[in-house]
Design an enzyme around this catalytic site. Structure first.
Site, PDB file in Angstrom:
ATOM      1  N   LYS A   1     -33.869  11.074  10.086  1.00  0.00           N
ATOM      2  CA  LYS A   1     -34.353  12.178  10.933  1.00  0.00           C
ATOM      3  C   LYS A   1     -34.474  13.464  10.104  1.00  0.00           C
ATOM      4  O   LYS A   1     -35.461  14.184  10.203  1.00  0.00           O
ATOM      5  CB  LYS A   1     -33.411  12.396  12.121  1.00  0.00           C
ATOM      6  CG  LYS A   1     -33.390  11.239  13.108  1.00  0.00           C
ATOM      7  CD  LYS A   1     -34.716  11.090  13.823  1.00  0.00           C
ATOM      8  CE  LYS A   1     -34.791   9.870  14.700  1.00  0.00           C
ATOM      9  NZ  LYS A   1     -36.148   9.568  15.166  1.00  0.00           N
TER      10      LYS A   1
ATOM     11  N   SER B   1     -32.866  14.523  16.308  1.00  0.00           N
ATOM     12  CA  SER B   1     -31.642  14.204  17.034  1.00  0.00           C
ATOM     13  C   SER B   1     -30.529  15.167  16.654  1.00  0.00           C
ATOM     14  O   SER B   1     -30.460  15.646  15.508  1.00  0.00           O
ATOM     15  CB  SER B   1     -31.221  12.782  16.648  1.00  0.00           C
ATOM     16  OG  SER B   1     -29.916  12.528  17.089  1.00  0.00           O
TER      17      SER B   1
ATOM     18  N   TYR C   1     -29.314   6.505   9.744  1.00  0.00           N
ATOM     19  CA  TYR C   1     -30.218   6.865  10.852  1.00  0.00           C
ATOM     20  C   TYR C   1     -30.450   8.379  10.880  1.00  0.00           C
ATOM     21  O   TYR C   1     -31.588   8.857  10.906  1.00  0.00           O
ATOM     22  CB  TYR C   1     -29.628   6.378  12.184  1.00  0.00           C
ATOM     23  CG  TYR C   1     -30.270   7.011  13.395  1.00  0.00           C
ATOM     24  CD1 TYR C   1     -31.591   6.728  13.718  1.00  0.00           C
ATOM     25  CD2 TYR C   1     -29.566   7.913  14.199  1.00  0.00           C
ATOM     26  CE1 TYR C   1     -32.194   7.332  14.832  1.00  0.00           C
ATOM     27  CE2 TYR C   1     -30.156   8.508  15.303  1.00  0.00           C
ATOM     28  CZ  TYR C   1     -31.469   8.218  15.612  1.00  0.00           C
ATOM     29  OH  TYR C   1     -32.061   8.818  16.699  1.00  0.00           O
TER      30      TYR C   1
HETATM   31  P1  NAD Z   1     -36.380   3.367  22.046  1.00  0.00           P
HETATM   32  O1  NAD Z   1     -35.907   2.357  21.066  1.00  0.00           O
HETATM   33  O2  NAD Z   1     -36.264   3.047  23.493  1.00  0.00           O
HETATM   34  O3  NAD Z   1     -37.905   3.746  21.746  1.00  0.00           O
HETATM   35  C1  NAD Z   1     -38.465   3.704  20.451  1.00  0.00           C
HETATM   36  C2  NAD Z   1     -39.740   2.893  20.548  1.00  0.00           C
HETATM   37  O4  NAD Z   1     -40.385   2.853  19.271  1.00  0.00           O
HETATM   38  C3  NAD Z   1     -39.497   1.446  20.963  1.00  0.00           C
HETATM   39  O5  NAD Z   1     -40.366   1.142  22.040  1.00  0.00           O
HETATM   40  C4  NAD Z   1     -39.838   0.629  19.721  1.00  0.00           C
HETATM   41  O6  NAD Z   1     -40.364  -0.630  20.052  1.00  0.00           O
HETATM   42  C5  NAD Z   1     -40.845   1.523  19.024  1.00  0.00           C
HETATM   43  N1  NAD Z   1     -40.927   1.404  17.571  1.00  0.00           N
HETATM   44  C6  NAD Z   1     -39.908   1.461  16.678  1.00  0.00           C
HETATM   45  N2  NAD Z   1     -40.397   1.362  15.432  1.00  0.00           N
HETATM   46  C7  NAD Z   1     -41.751   1.246  15.539  1.00  0.00           C
HETATM   47  C8  NAD Z   1     -42.810   1.135  14.595  1.00  0.00           C
HETATM   48  N3  NAD Z   1     -42.572   1.114  13.283  1.00  0.00           N
HETATM   49  N4  NAD Z   1     -44.078   1.073  15.048  1.00  0.00           N
HETATM   50  C9  NAD Z   1     -44.336   1.103  16.384  1.00  0.00           C
HETATM   51  N5  NAD Z   1     -43.375   1.197  17.307  1.00  0.00           N
HETATM   52  C10 NAD Z   1     -42.088   1.286  16.890  1.00  0.00           C
HETATM   53  O7  NAD Z   1     -35.636   4.744  21.741  1.00  0.00           O
HETATM   54  P2  NAD Z   1     -35.599   6.096  22.570  1.00  0.00           P
HETATM   55  O8  NAD Z   1     -34.227   6.272  23.067  1.00  0.00           O
HETATM   56  O9  NAD Z   1     -36.735   6.157  23.500  1.00  0.00           O
HETATM   57  O10 NAD Z   1     -35.799   7.122  21.386  1.00  0.00           O
HETATM   58  C11 NAD Z   1     -37.063   7.658  21.069  1.00  0.00           C
HETATM   59  C12 NAD Z   1     -36.924   8.532  19.842  1.00  0.00           C
HETATM   60  O11 NAD Z   1     -35.951   9.547  20.104  1.00  0.00           O
HETATM   61  C13 NAD Z   1     -36.453   7.802  18.599  1.00  0.00           C
HETATM   62  O12 NAD Z   1     -37.115   8.358  17.480  1.00  0.00           O
HETATM   63  C14 NAD Z   1     -34.970   8.120  18.547  1.00  0.00           C
HETATM   64  O13 NAD Z   1     -34.492   8.071  17.238  1.00  0.00           O
HETATM   65  C15 NAD Z   1     -34.955   9.529  19.100  1.00  0.00           C
HETATM   66  N6  NAD Z   1     -33.665   9.918  19.692  1.00  0.00           N
HETATM   67  C16 NAD Z   1     -33.124   9.156  20.686  1.00  0.00           C
HETATM   68  C17 NAD Z   1     -31.894   9.522  21.241  1.00  0.00           C
HETATM   69  C18 NAD Z   1     -31.238   8.695  22.317  1.00  0.00           C
HETATM   70  O14 NAD Z   1     -30.026   8.855  22.532  1.00  0.00           O
HETATM   71  N7  NAD Z   1     -31.955   7.836  23.031  1.00  0.00           N
HETATM   72  C19 NAD Z   1     -31.247  10.682  20.802  1.00  0.00           C
HETATM   73  C20 NAD Z   1     -31.836  11.437  19.808  1.00  0.00           C
HETATM   74  C21 NAD Z   1     -33.054  11.047  19.260  1.00  0.00           C
HETATM   75  N1  UFG Z   2     -17.970   6.181  24.145  1.00  0.00           N
HETATM   76  C1  UFG Z   2     -16.893   5.473  24.662  1.00  0.00           C
HETATM   77  N2  UFG Z   2     -17.059   4.146  24.903  1.00  0.00           N
HETATM   78  C2  UFG Z   2     -18.236   3.487  24.701  1.00  0.00           C
HETATM   79  C3  UFG Z   2     -19.325   4.218  24.172  1.00  0.00           C
HETATM   80  C4  UFG Z   2     -19.156   5.571  23.906  1.00  0.00           C
HETATM   81  O1  UFG Z   2     -15.819   6.037  24.873  1.00  0.00           O
HETATM   82  O2  UFG Z   2     -18.300   2.274  24.948  1.00  0.00           O
HETATM   83  C5  UFG Z   2     -17.816   7.626  23.898  1.00  0.00           C
HETATM   84  C6  UFG Z   2     -18.020   8.034  22.456  1.00  0.00           C
HETATM   85  O3  UFG Z   2     -16.842   7.918  21.730  1.00  0.00           O
HETATM   86  C7  UFG Z   2     -18.524   9.469  22.624  1.00  0.00           C
HETATM   87  C8  UFG Z   2     -19.292   9.444  23.932  1.00  0.00           C
HETATM   88  O4  UFG Z   2     -18.825   8.286  24.629  1.00  0.00           O
HETATM   89  O5  UFG Z   2     -17.440  10.333  22.755  1.00  0.00           O
HETATM   90  C9  UFG Z   2     -20.798   9.324  23.768  1.00  0.00           C
HETATM   91  O6  UFG Z   2     -21.096   8.206  22.928  1.00  0.00           O
HETATM   92  P1  UFG Z   2     -22.580   7.644  22.759  1.00  0.00           P
HETATM   93  O7  UFG Z   2     -22.521   6.485  21.845  1.00  0.00           O
HETATM   94  O8  UFG Z   2     -23.209   7.447  24.088  1.00  0.00           O
HETATM   95  O9  UFG Z   2     -23.362   8.899  22.114  1.00  0.00           O
HETATM   96  P2  UFG Z   2     -23.152   9.642  20.719  1.00  0.00           P
HETATM   97  O10 UFG Z   2     -23.079  11.097  21.036  1.00  0.00           O
HETATM   98  O11 UFG Z   2     -22.040   9.075  19.939  1.00  0.00           O
HETATM   99  O12 UFG Z   2     -24.505   9.309  19.953  1.00  0.00           O
HETATM  100  C10 UFG Z   2     -25.768   9.306  20.619  1.00  0.00           C
HETATM  101  C11 UFG Z   2     -26.722   8.437  19.798  1.00  0.00           C
HETATM  102  C12 UFG Z   2     -27.004   9.114  18.480  1.00  0.00           C
HETATM  103  C13 UFG Z   2     -27.524  10.485  18.740  1.00  0.00           C
HETATM  104  C14 UFG Z   2     -26.551  11.284  19.555  1.00  0.00           C
HETATM  105  C15 UFG Z   2     -27.084  12.650  19.881  1.00  0.00           C
HETATM  106  O13 UFG Z   2     -26.172   7.158  19.585  1.00  0.00           O
HETATM  107  O14 UFG Z   2     -27.966   8.393  17.778  1.00  0.00           O
HETATM  108  O15 UFG Z   2     -26.271  10.587  20.774  1.00  0.00           O
HETATM  109  O16 UFG Z   2     -28.342  12.561  20.417  1.00  0.00           O
HETATM  110  F1  UFG Z   2     -27.740  11.114  17.580  1.00  0.00           F
END
Ligand code: NAD
Ligand code: UFG
Length: 336
Positions: A152, A124, A148
């Site tokens: 990573k 991430s 978190y």
């Molecule tokens: P998500 O929560 O929708 O998907 C993660 C999945 O993993 C879920 O289905 C959950 O049930 C499963 N899971 C969690 N722990 C588990 C375990 N121990 N064993 C088996 N299954 C397990 O999240 P996502 O948004 O699809 O994210 C996927 C990956 O990408 C994650 O590793 C997250 O940290 C990473 N990531 C997400 C974002 C984002 O903004 N969505 C940004 C950067 C990185």
């Molecule tokens: N924001 C608002 N109001 C809300 C939610 C968010 O103004 O109700 C703003 C935040 O302050 C930020 C922007 O919208 O400026 C984006 O916020 P998000 O929470 O959607 O995303 P972030 O960039 O803060 O973080 C997300 C995930 C992290 C990940 C990161 C980069 O939560 O785990 O994106 O992938 F690491």
């Protein structure tokens, strides 16, 4: 090639499963359903027109994992399974280290035991913490500021260590920026439990009328309009990046770390406006205080992804908002 997709019923995992089938891979899903819904599976069957093996289990269940890896003849892995809520990780760090780091170590031991040594890992942009400047390139210092993000960074390092000294491992760390959007069918999308933490799902629920208004976290940031700037990327583009990572590992051993972002920054107010246009709905909002731990700007330098993986994002912000809205409008209660 048979690919194990951990967390394959989650938001990014499910979209990646669709792209795997389209690219000729055979995905096998393992998911504990801790943050997903079994209903996603039948939607995946509909979209891909194929039966996708699914195992409801935690990745730390080593006995079962080894059986599945053998039975399904797995040769490569995309490792999404993790807990991902920043605030919750601050409140419950042990849960995050246990679920994200300890489980991954157990899982990697299973892979090693069976000689499976190709891993694409979901990292991430959060590992960059508060970056010194934007755009952010992969050689920037890594400085995660919450548990978190630290999980990573630790797993990224694990991958590097496994690949050191002429080892047979191939490992790609993909640092995602801010995934939004949904599959064009409207059948799969992001289905957060409870009130969303992230901006786009919150906006979508306000537009749909299930939440009254959005609070914008600060309008005094040093950005184009004072609101936070992020690199929003269509989840289907992101999913395709994983296919390119698998192809890369077929040709290369060793570890590589790559940003997946569009390279463009979008402010909160710009996203609200794009969403209103795409949905034809108003998104009432008010300006509130800054959220603790937020940063002003975060967007990717995405040149390495093009150079190493031959990948770039294609979908624009308008399309991201249209697809997010279709998913929201057709699935007011998510997968339930
Ligand atoms: P998500 O929560 O929708 O998907 C993660 C999945 O993993 C879920 O289905 C959950 O049930 C499963 N899971 C969690 N722990 C588990 C375990 N121990 N064993 C088996 N299954 C397990 O999240 P996502 O948004 O699809 O994210 C996927 C990956 O990408 C994650 O590793 C997250 O940290 C990473 N990531 C997400 C974002 C984002 O903004 N969505 C940004 C950067 C990185
Ligand atoms: N924001 C608002 N109001 C809300 C939610 C968010 O103004 O109700 C703003 C935040 O302050 C930020 C922007 O919208 O400026 C984006 O916020 P998000 O929470 O959607 O995303 P972030 O960039 O803060 O973080 C997300 C995930 C992290 C990940 C990161 C980069 O939560 O785990 O994106 O992938 F690491």
């Amino acid at each position: 090639m048979n690919v194990l997709v951990t967390g394959g019923l989650g938001y990014i995992g499910s979209h990646t499963v669709v792209e795997l089938v389209a690219a000729g891979y055979k995905p096998v899903i393992v998911d504990s359903l801790v943050n997903s819904n079994r209903g996603c599976l039948s939607r995946l069957h509909t979209i891909t027109n194929s039966e996708i093996p699914f195992y409801h289990m935690d990745i730390s269940d080593s006995t079962k994992m080894r059986q599945i890896l053998s039975k399904e003849k797995i040769t490569g892995v995309i490792h999404f399974a993790a807990l991902k809520a920043v605030g919750e990780s601050v409140a419950k760090p042990l849960s995050y280290y246990a679920n994200n780091v300890s489980s991954t170590i157990s899982f990697l031991e299973d892979l090693e035991h069976l000689g499976i040594r190709q891993v694409v890992f979901s990292s991430s942009a959060t590992v960059y913490g508060n970056p010194k400047s934007v755009p952010i390139s992969e050689d920037f210092e890594v400085h995660a500021i919450n548990p978190y993000g630290k999980t990573k960074s630790i797993i990224e390092e694990l991958g590097r260590d496994l690949c050191a000294n002429d080892s047979p491992w191939a490992w790609v760390n993909l640092r995602y920026f801010n995934p939004i959007g949904a599959h064009e069918s409207g059948l799969i999308g992001e289905d957060p439990k409870g009130i969303p933490n992230n901006l786009l799902p919150y906006i979508a629920k306000v537009a749909a009328g299930s939440l009254p208004e959005l609070v914008v976290f600060g309008d005094d940031w040093p950005t184009i309009d004072g609101t936070g700037v992020r690199d929003y990327i269509h989840v289907v583009d992101l999913a395709k990046g994983h296919i390119e990572a698998l192809r890369y590992m077929e040709r290369n051993r060793g570890e590589v770390t790559v940003n997946l972002g569009t390279g463009s920054g979008v402010s909160v107010l710009e996203l609200i406006s794009a969403f209103e246009k795409a949905s034809g709905r108003k998104v009432p909002y008010r300006i509130g205080p800054r959220r603790q731990g937020d940063i002003a700007e975060c967007f990717a330098d995405s040149t390495k992804a093009l150079k190493i993986l031959n990948w770039r994002a294609h979908f624009n912000l308008e399309r991201m908002c249209q697809d997010s809205w279709r998913w929201q409008a057709q699935n007011q209660r998510g997968y339930e």
